[in-house]
Design an enzyme around this catalytic site. Structure first.
Site, PDB file in Angstrom:
ATOM      1  CD  GLU A  23     -14.064  20.349  26.028  1.00 25.93           C
ATOM      2  OE1 GLU A  23     -14.677  20.594  24.975  1.00 25.93           O
ATOM      3  OE2 GLU A  23     -13.574  21.232  26.746  1.00 25.93           O
ATOM      4  CB  VAL A  24     -18.326  14.430  22.535  1.00 24.65           C
ATOM      5  CG1 VAL A  24     -19.289  15.470  21.972  1.00 24.65           C
ATOM      6  CG2 VAL A  24     -18.427  13.107  21.794  1.00 24.65           C
ATOM      7  CD  GLN A  25     -15.658  19.863  21.714  1.00 25.71           C
ATOM      8  OE1 GLN A  25     -16.530  19.216  22.262  1.00 25.71           O
ATOM      9  NE2 GLN A  25     -14.922  20.769  22.368  1.00 25.71           N
ATOM     10  CB  CYS A  86     -22.705  38.388  25.561  1.00 20.57           C
ATOM     11  SG  CYS A  86     -21.719  39.265  24.331  1.00 20.57           S
ATOM     12  CB  CYS A  89     -23.608  43.266  25.131  1.00 19.20           C
ATOM     13  SG  CYS A  89     -24.558  41.791  24.724  1.00 19.20           S
ATOM     14  CB  CYS A 118     -25.243  37.873  22.374  1.00 24.94           C
ATOM     15  SG  CYS A 118     -24.825  39.498  21.724  1.00 24.94           S
ATOM     16  CB  CYS A 121     -21.321  40.651  20.752  1.00 23.55           C
ATOM     17  SG  CYS A 121     -22.158  41.957  21.673  1.00 23.55           S
TER      18      CYS A 121
HETATM   19 ZN   LIG Z   1     -23.345  40.571  23.205  1.00 20.75          ZN
END
Ligand SMILES: [Zn+2]
Length: 126
Positions: A23-25, A86, A89, A118, A121
């Site tokens: 989790e470097v962010q 996703c 979908c 995705c 979406c």
């Molecule tokens: Zn999707």
């Protein structure tokens, strides 16, 4: 104030080869200097993982907002982008979609707050 990186607690009889950062962010941007020092001064391999984008699809800023994760990616020897499925979908997901109204960059939560999406979406934003 600039602090000197210290490996003084490290057992000198064992060679430290790898450092892993999860989790470097969520670190301050100084993590870039720490990683560069580990690599270039101590010749230690550093493996860092984290999110490259926020829930808004922007480069993820470090905690102090002085730099973005993309700088770390540019300095890396190798970048591996992982994807998910996703939640909407079933196609390949590369984006993080956040449920709810908060505009804060970081909101702690799991599946109740975040979904893999995705690009199509993600843009639909139901
Ligand atoms: Zn999707």
């Amino acid at each position: 104030m600039k602090k000197e990186l210290s490996l003084s607690n490290h057992n000198k009889s064992e060679k430290l080869i790898n450092v892993y950062i999860y989790e470097v962010q969520f670190f301050d941007s100084n993590i870039i200097n720490v990683i560069e020092k580990l690599r270039n001064k101590y010749r230690i391999n550093v493996f860092a993982c984290g999110l490259n984008q926020t829930f808004e699809g922007k480069p993820f800023p470090f905690k102090d907002k002085k730099d973005h994760i993309c700088t770390l990616m540019a300095l890396s020897d190798k970048v591996i982008s992982l994807d998910a499925i996703c939640n909407n979908c079933g196609k390949v997901a590369t984006r993080t979609y956040r449920l709810g109204e908060s505009k804060d960059t970081v909101v702690i939560g799991g599946i109740n707050f975040y979904q893999a999406r995705c690009n199509n979406c993600f843009l639909e934003k139901d």
